[in-house]
Scaffold this motif. Structure first.
Motif, PDB file in Angstrom:
ATOM      1  N   UNK A  28      -7.611   8.933   5.863  1.00  0.00           N
ATOM      2  CA  UNK A  28      -6.880   8.618   4.642  1.00  0.00           C
ATOM      3  C   UNK A  28      -5.367   8.653   4.843  1.00  0.00           C
ATOM      4  N   UNK A  29      -4.949   8.536   6.102  1.00  0.00           N
ATOM      5  CA  UNK A  29      -3.531   8.604   6.410  1.00  0.00           C
ATOM      6  C   UNK A  29      -3.020  10.010   6.622  1.00  0.00           C
ATOM      7  N   UNK A  30      -3.898  10.989   6.394  1.00  0.00           N
ATOM      8  CA  UNK A  30      -3.537  12.401   6.580  1.00  0.00           C
ATOM      9  C   UNK A  30      -4.563  13.106   7.455  1.00  0.00           C
ATOM     10  N   UNK A 142      11.883   1.775   3.664  1.00  0.00           N
ATOM     11  CA  UNK A 142      11.390   2.859   2.817  1.00  0.00           C
ATOM     12  C   UNK A 142      10.070   2.402   2.203  1.00  0.00           C
ATOM     13  N   UNK A 143       8.928   2.982   2.625  1.00  0.00           N
ATOM     14  CA  UNK A 143       7.629   2.513   2.138  1.00  0.00           C
ATOM     15  C   UNK A 143       7.380   2.754   0.654  1.00  0.00           C
ATOM     16  N   UNK A 172      -0.533  -2.790   0.843  1.00  0.00           N
ATOM     17  CA  UNK A 172      -0.343  -1.372   0.538  1.00  0.00           C
ATOM     18  C   UNK A 172      -1.370  -0.552   1.308  1.00  0.00           C
ATOM     19  N   UNK A 173      -1.083   0.732   1.473  1.00  0.00           N
ATOM     20  CA  UNK A 173      -2.047   1.719   1.960  1.00  0.00           C
ATOM     21  C   UNK A 173      -1.887   2.975   1.116  1.00  0.00           C
ATOM     22  N   UNK A 174      -2.925   3.789   1.086  1.00  0.00           N
ATOM     23  CA  UNK A 174      -2.866   5.081   0.404  1.00  0.00           C
ATOM     24  C   UNK A 174      -2.782   6.184   1.453  1.00  0.00           C
ATOM     25  N   UNK A 175      -1.635   6.849   1.502  1.00  0.00           N
ATOM     26  CA  UNK A 175      -1.462   7.992   2.406  1.00  0.00           C
ATOM     27  C   UNK A 175      -1.795   9.244   1.600  1.00  0.00           C
ATOM     28  N   UNK A 179       0.493   5.946  -2.709  1.00  0.00           N
ATOM     29  CA  UNK A 179       0.396   4.542  -2.313  1.00  0.00           C
ATOM     30  C   UNK A 179       1.736   4.077  -1.756  1.00  0.00           C
ATOM     31  N   UNK A 180       1.673   3.441  -0.568  1.00  0.00           N
ATOM     32  CA  UNK A 180       2.885   2.988   0.111  1.00  0.00           C
ATOM     33  C   UNK A 180       2.817   1.484   0.375  1.00  0.00           C
TER      34      UNK A 180
END
Length: 290
Positions: A28-30, A142-143, A172-175, A179-180
């Protein structure tokens, strides 16, 4: 109409290999998503091959380090194909010229590391926009900033006739819970303004050519009908699979969780409305990869 399944194991024995998205599917980006990792490990133990196909602007080695950091074990995958590798190869072939204006975060400057697989690579120099022959974009400066902040620079670039190389077509992605914006959002804006954007990740053919080469290095001659593409991006993972004429598994609990009414499993009516509205047709749908 897509078939809703509850577990990858329901269909996995139909496929010799899988092209699996990362962000929103495996992590999940983390951190790693444990159920997804377990499903891929079980598939590989049964003899399947997993090629991770990601729109990350990083090189394969950089993505592998990131996976280690997130806790995705190496026995959950066989190889990696990245949008970054495909885009870097194009850059060093000179598709946007020698002098480029770079849009991205400091952490992505390794995009410009030498690439030994290209014969007679173009010497690339990072310059200011006024001196540039083209643009290389790995993501926003800057995302979290609205992509529209780039309009003045893009207007100037369009008037100069500069091409924009997009190293990550994701919008977009969800970190985690945040959302970035991604490079795809900037490339979309540039195109809407009349500029020319070049794409090398999903859903565009170059990354699938790279994924097939990665797969062939492990086991040659696997036909397309024996490959399953998995991802949560309806306009990247699923559209790309449809364009390549390979089956797909849509992860509805990722980017489209709200639209598909997914908490653990998708709401059938909401899912139907969503894929019809997006003019998509995934072969299968699952709430989360498990």
């Amino acid at each position: 109409m897509t078939q809703i399944i509850l577990a990858l194991s329901e269909i996995s024995d139909r496929y010799e290999a899988m092209f699996v998205d990362l962000w929103g599917c495996v992590h999940d980006g983390v951190k790693a998503l444990p159920e997804a990792v377990a499903a891929l490990q079980a598939y590989r133990r049964a003899g399947g091959i997993v090629v991770l196909v990601t729109n990350s602007p990083r090189a394969r080695a950089g993505v592998e380090k990131q996976l280690d950091h997130f806790g995705v074990p190496k026995d959950a995958w066989d190889s990696i194909a990245t949008s970054g590798d495909s885009a870097r190869a194009a850059m060093y072939r000179g598709v946007v010229g020698q002098k480029v204006w770079f849009i991205g975060e400091d952490r992505d400057t390794r995009f410009f590391d030498p690439l030994s697989i290209i014969d007679n690579p173009v010497e690339i120099a990072q310059v200011d926009l006024k001196e540039a022959d083209g643009i290389v974009c790995t993501g926003p400066f800057d995302p979290l900033a609205d992509p529209d902040t780039m309009r003045p620079q893009f207007l100037y670039a369009k008037q100069k006739g500069l091409k924009l190389l997009c190293a990550n077509p994701d919008i977009v992605v969800d970190r985690g819970e945040t959302r970035e914006w991604c490079a795809g959002a900037l490339a979309r804006l540039y195109t809407e303004m009349g500029g020319e954007s070049l794409y090398f990740g999903k859903p565009h053919p170059p990354i699938y050519d790279l994924a097939r080469r990665r797969l062939a290095a492990i086991k040659p001659a696997i036909p397309d009908q024996a490959i399953l593409a998995i991802g949560d991006g309806i306009h990247t993972d699923i559209q790309g699979a449809m364009g390549e004429d390979i089956d797909s598994l849509f992860i509805s609990g990722g980017l489209a969780a709200t639209e598909t009414g997914t908490s653990d499993h998708p709401d059938p009516d909401a899912l139907k409305d969503y894929i019809q509205r997006e003019m998509s047709n995934p072969t299968f749908t699952i709430g989360k990869l498990r």
